[in-house]
Structure formats: structure tokens, C-alpha cells
Design a protein around this motif. Sequence first.
Motif, short mmCIF file in Angstrom:
data_model
loop_
_atom_site.label_atom_id
_atom_site.label_comp_id
_atom_site.label_asym_id
_atom_site.label_seq_id
_atom_site.Cartn_x
_atom_site.Cartn_y
_atom_site.Cartn_z
N CYS A 147 0.00 2.24 7.33
CA CYS A 147 0.58 1.07 6.69
C CYS A 147 1.04 1.45 5.29
CB CYS A 147 -0.40 -0.11 6.66
SG CYS A 147 -1.91 0.16 5.72
N HIS A 148 1.96 0.66 4.76
CA HIS A 148 2.58 0.99 3.48
C HIS A 148 2.80 -0.28 2.67
CE1 HIS A 148 3.34 5.01 5.08
NE2 HIS A 148 3.77 4.41 6.17
N THR A 149 2.80 -0.12 1.37
CA THR A 149 3.08 -1.23 0.47
C THR A 149 4.56 -1.60 0.54
OG1 THR A 149 3.38 0.33 -1.34
CG2 THR A 149 1.20 -0.67 -1.10
N GLY A 150 4.89 -2.74 -0.06
CA GLY A 150 6.25 -3.26 0.00
C GLY A 150 7.20 -2.58 -0.98
N THR A 151 8.46 -2.93 -0.87
CA THR A 151 9.51 -2.28 -1.66
C THR A 151 10.10 -3.17 -2.74
OG1 THR A 151 11.17 -2.97 -0.02
CG2 THR A 151 10.14 -0.81 0.29
N ALA A 199 -1.66 -3.61 0.61
CA ALA A 199 -1.54 -2.29 1.24
C ALA A 199 -0.67 -2.32 2.48
CB ALA A 199 -2.93 -1.74 1.59
N SER A 200 -0.57 -3.47 3.13
CA SER A 200 0.25 -3.60 4.33
C SER A 200 1.64 -4.16 4.06
CB SER A 200 -0.47 -4.48 5.36
OG SER A 200 -1.58 -3.80 5.91
N GLY A 201 1.98 -4.37 2.79
CA GLY A 201 3.35 -4.76 2.45
C GLY A 201 3.63 -6.24 2.44
N HIS A 202 2.60 -7.10 2.52
CA HIS A 202 2.82 -8.55 2.58
C HIS A 202 2.70 -9.22 1.22
CE1 HIS A 202 2.66 -7.99 6.86
NE2 HIS A 202 1.43 -7.53 6.79
N VAL A 203 1.94 -8.62 0.32
CA VAL A 203 1.71 -9.12 -1.03
C VAL A 203 2.20 -8.04 -2.00
CG1 VAL A 203 -0.09 -9.74 -2.70
CG2 VAL A 203 -0.23 -10.58 -0.35
N ASP A 204 2.72 -8.46 -3.16
CA ASP A 204 3.30 -7.50 -4.09
C ASP A 204 2.41 -7.19 -5.29
OD1 ASP A 204 5.91 -7.44 -2.68
OD2 ASP A 204 5.95 -9.54 -3.30
N LEU A 205 1.65 -8.17 -5.75
CA LEU A 205 0.81 -8.01 -6.93
C LEU A 205 -0.52 -8.73 -6.72
CD1 LEU A 205 3.45 -8.86 -9.69
CD2 LEU A 205 2.33 -6.62 -9.45
#
Length: 268
Positions: A147-151, A199-205
Motif C-alpha cells: 500500500c502507498h500514501t496519496g499523491t 498509509a493506504s492513500g485515503h487520508v492526507d494529513l
Amino acid sequence: MHPSPTTSFTPEALAAFAVDLAQAVRPIAQRWFRRPLEVDSKADQSPVTIADREIEQALRQRIAERFPQHGILGEEFGLAHGEAEYVWSIDPIDGTRSFISGYPLWGTLLALLHHGEPMLGVIDVPMLNECWVGARSFGTRLNGQPCHTGTREQLADATLYATTPDIFNPAELAVFDALSHRVGMRRFGGDCYSYALLASGHVDLVMEAGLQAYDYLALAPVIEGAGGVITDWQGRALTMRSGSQVLAAANLELHRQALDAIRAASPG
């Protein structure tokens, strides 16, 4: 001098051990969840239950059996052998208030520290059957899948989380409010689950205060392994001796903008 037995383990093997640890105590938490519980108040007025204590005791026993030379820091039973090269950090139920109110987004946090710096982290959420494990060396996985953080790189597009405004003192709340007025959306709730969602890209901060070491040590490897950034409010890396303020961001640019907003709003 004989090498530590830990050095014979690969990061992958240590991660597998940590995940097994967290999942082995799931039945304890699940057995007590949404059941009548006696809730005690600790010295800092935070709640604690028999579930917290039973989980930490079980984790301590399993770690001591496998790595007797390691230190252990736990929320309920303190620090043992903190001078050790490797130290485990345990938060048996991160989100005890959620737990006792029947809200399912609490979790068990485990970290392995090397010379005081977190190298491996696990966020296990028993009621959702979701488990994140992360390290810089191999990245972050949710239930075995990368899984990856968001952009998103602009504050105006970002979603900001905090568990509750009650975690901030008045000065900190003013700083949080200043940042939250610059983002696209702010939400409350989640405890450790907010960081897992990052960590899964759904939340930014995620911006919080009032934390103890066992609250954030497991989060750092999970977020960093997924491509995110997590520091204190001054931008310093998190260690066992960091303060109580934490800022997590999906990427370096978003983290930089959030830090600038925090510094601009901070007194002095």
C-alpha cells in the motif's frame, strides 16, 4: 562478542513475527469488546480495562520467550531493559475510549526499535481484520498487499484528521485550527486507524498532540514505508524520546506546507 540473535533475522522475518504477535492477541480484544467492563482511571485520567492489561501481558510473554535480551516499553506495565539494543513498544489497545464505547476503530500497536529509533511497525485493527506492517527496508503492506500514501500535494486538496480536539491544549488547538482552515476537509476520530488510512492513500494529513511514545512509535515505520512523512511539529524524526506532538503527511511536499502553516500559527 556474540551477535544479538535479532541480527540473524531478516526484516521480513521480524515483520512476520510482529504480525503474528498482534494477531495472536486478537481473540483477547474481541472477547472483551462490547461486553460489560470495569473501567479504571490511570494517573493521567486516561481509561484502562482488563483487556488492555491482558493483551499487553500476553505480548510481553511472547516477546520475552523469543527475544529474552530485548527491552519492552508498554503502556500498562512500563519500560523494562530500556538500555537494550532492541526494544519493543506496545500499545495494547490504542483507542481505549473507542473500545469501551463500542466503536470498532481501535487497534493494537507494535514497534521494534533499534538504538531507540523505530525500524518496524504494526497497526492491527482486530474488528476489521486489517493489519498494516511497515519498514523502510521493504515498504508497507495491508493484509499482505503493498500500500502507498496519496499523491495530493496541496493543502487546499487535503483531508486532515485528528482523533479529537480534546487532545490539544488551548495553544495547540489554535495551531490545529489554523492548519485545518487551509485544508479541503477536516475530520475527527479514528485513533491509530487514521494513520493506517494515511498509509493506504485515503487520508492526507494527521495532526495530534498529547501522545506518548507507545502511541506513535509503531506509526512511523508504517507511514514511512508507504511513502509518507511523520515527524514532530518541528519536523524532527520520531524516537522514544520525542515529545507529544505528531504530524503525519502523505508526501514530503504536503508535509512541508503543513509545517510552514504550523510554524506561522505557533506563538513566538
